[in-house]
Design a protein around this motif. Structure first.
Motif, PDB file in Angstrom:
ATOM      1  N   ASN A  59      -0.652  10.739  -0.200  1.00 53.77           N
ATOM      2  CA  ASN A  59      -1.944  10.211   0.216  1.00 53.77           C
ATOM      3  C   ASN A  59      -2.465   9.339  -0.920  1.00 53.77           C
ATOM      4  OD1 ASN A  59      -4.352   9.919   1.603  1.00 53.77           O
ATOM      5  ND2 ASN A  59      -5.130  11.938   1.073  1.00 53.77           N
ATOM      6  N   TYR A  60      -3.039   8.193  -0.591  1.00 52.41           N
ATOM      7  CA  TYR A  60      -3.497   7.263  -1.622  1.00 52.41           C
ATOM      8  C   TYR A  60      -4.911   6.769  -1.337  1.00 52.41           C
ATOM      9  CZ  TYR A  60       1.409   6.954  -2.958  1.00 52.41           C
ATOM     10  OH  TYR A  60       2.682   7.253  -3.377  1.00 52.41           O
ATOM     11  N   ALA A  61      -5.639   6.500  -2.393  1.00 50.42           N
ATOM     12  CA  ALA A  61      -6.902   5.792  -2.247  1.00 50.42           C
ATOM     13  C   ALA A  61      -6.608   4.355  -1.822  1.00 50.42           C
ATOM     14  CB  ALA A  61      -7.659   5.799  -3.570  1.00 50.42           C
ATOM     15  N   ASP A  62      -7.505   3.781  -1.037  1.00 54.77           N
ATOM     16  CA  ASP A  62      -7.297   2.415  -0.561  1.00 54.77           C
ATOM     17  C   ASP A  62      -7.136   1.428  -1.707  1.00 54.77           C
ATOM     18  OD1 ASP A  62      -9.528   2.684   2.330  1.00 54.77           O
ATOM     19  OD2 ASP A  62      -7.421   3.234   2.061  1.00 54.77           O
ATOM     20  N   SER A  63      -7.818   1.697  -2.805  1.00 58.93           N
ATOM     21  CA  SER A  63      -7.820   0.767  -3.930  1.00 58.93           C
ATOM     22  C   SER A  63      -6.473   0.670  -4.634  1.00 58.93           C
ATOM     23  CB  SER A  63      -8.898   1.164  -4.941  1.00 58.93           C
ATOM     24  OG  SER A  63      -8.668   2.476  -5.413  1.00 58.93           O
ATOM     25  N   VAL A  64      -5.584   1.643  -4.397  1.00 59.57           N
ATOM     26  CA  VAL A  64      -4.296   1.635  -5.095  1.00 59.57           C
ATOM     27  C   VAL A  64      -3.104   1.550  -4.154  1.00 59.57           C
ATOM     28  CG1 VAL A  64      -5.325   2.974  -6.978  1.00 59.57           C
ATOM     29  CG2 VAL A  64      -3.965   4.148  -5.223  1.00 59.57           C
ATOM     30  N   LYS A  65      -3.349   1.580  -2.862  1.00 57.53           N
ATOM     31  CA  LYS A  65      -2.246   1.516  -1.893  1.00 57.53           C
ATOM     32  C   LYS A  65      -1.419   0.255  -2.096  1.00 57.53           C
ATOM     33  CE  LYS A  65      -4.043   4.233   1.952  1.00 57.53           C
ATOM     34  NZ  LYS A  65      -4.634   4.205   3.311  1.00 57.53           N
ATOM     35  N   GLY A  66      -0.118   0.439  -2.101  1.00 57.17           N
ATOM     36  CA  GLY A  66       0.786  -0.688  -2.289  1.00 57.17           C
ATOM     37  C   GLY A  66       1.066  -1.022  -3.742  1.00 57.17           C
ATOM     38  N   ARG A  67       0.287  -0.433  -4.663  1.00 59.61           N
ATOM     39  CA  ARG A  67       0.492  -0.690  -6.098  1.00 59.61           C
ATOM     40  C   ARG A  67       0.941   0.559  -6.848  1.00 59.61           C
ATOM     41  NH1 ARG A  67      -3.693  -2.023  -9.278  1.00 59.61           N
ATOM     42  NH2 ARG A  67      -5.247  -0.907  -8.023  1.00 59.61           N
ATOM     43  N   PHE A  68       0.445   1.711  -6.447  1.00 58.22           N
ATOM     44  CA  PHE A  68       0.762   2.967  -7.124  1.00 58.22           C
ATOM     45  C   PHE A  68       1.673   3.811  -6.230  1.00 58.22           C
ATOM     46  CE2 PHE A  68      -3.345   3.436  -9.892  1.00 58.22           C
ATOM     47  CZ  PHE A  68      -3.155   2.155 -10.367  1.00 58.22           C
ATOM     48  N   ALA A  69       2.500   4.630  -6.867  1.00 58.68           N
ATOM     49  CA  ALA A  69       3.361   5.554  -6.134  1.00 58.68           C
ATOM     50  C   ALA A  69       3.395   6.894  -6.844  1.00 58.68           C
ATOM     51  CB  ALA A  69       4.758   4.977  -6.000  1.00 58.68           C
ATOM     52  N   ILE A  70       3.146   7.952  -6.093  1.00 61.70           N
ATOM     53  CA  ILE A  70       3.206   9.302  -6.641  1.00 61.70           C
ATOM     54  C   ILE A  70       4.523   9.943  -6.230  1.00 61.70           C
ATOM     55  CG2 ILE A  70       2.010  10.335  -4.650  1.00 61.70           C
ATOM     56  CD1 ILE A  70       0.644  12.252  -6.667  1.00 61.70           C
TER      57      ILE A  70
END
Length: 124
Positions: A59-70
């Motif tokens: 699950n990702y915050a909208d502000s980091v979607k597509g840039r961050f990966a957990i």
């Protein structure tokens, strides 16, 4: 009891990348959903990303979607946050947190244990 230690923070130019790690103590790491949160100066702590105990959902915050990966490696008791295309507004102290039997929700008060944080600074 779970102890969490973050590492990997630092200073990076805008557009660059960093990989944060969070090492957990204890033998029940795979019972915990893991989350990453961040807190910028003068702002409230906010959700960044979370991953279920199995790693099957995230699950990702909208502000980091597509840039961050957990991601997580249960054999190493470690969760990672790969941060790409960093922006100055990503500057914050980043914290990892553990939620027993959780599924990776974004609510701060769902998490039982917290690390001490690692500073990420993105210069423009």
């Amino acid at each position: 009891q779970v102890q969490l230690v973050e590492s990997g923070g630092g200073l990076v130019q805008a557009g660059g990348s960093l990989r944060l790690s969070c090492a957990a103590s204890g033998r029940t790491f795979n019972s915990y959903a893991m989350g990453w949160f961040r807190q910028a100066p003068g702002k409230e702590r906010e959700f960044v990303a979370a991953i279920s105990w199995s790693g099957g959902s995230s699950n990702y915050a909208d502000s980091v979607k597509g840039r961050f990966a957990i991601s997580r490696d249960n054999a190493k008791n470690t969760v990672y946050l790969q941060m790409n295309s960093l922006k100055p507004e990503d500057t914050a102290v980043y914290y990892c947190a553990a939620d027993l039997y959780g599924l990776g929700n974004p609510r701060l008060n769902s998490y039982d244990y917290w690390g001490q944080g690692t500073q990420v600074t993105v210069s423009s």
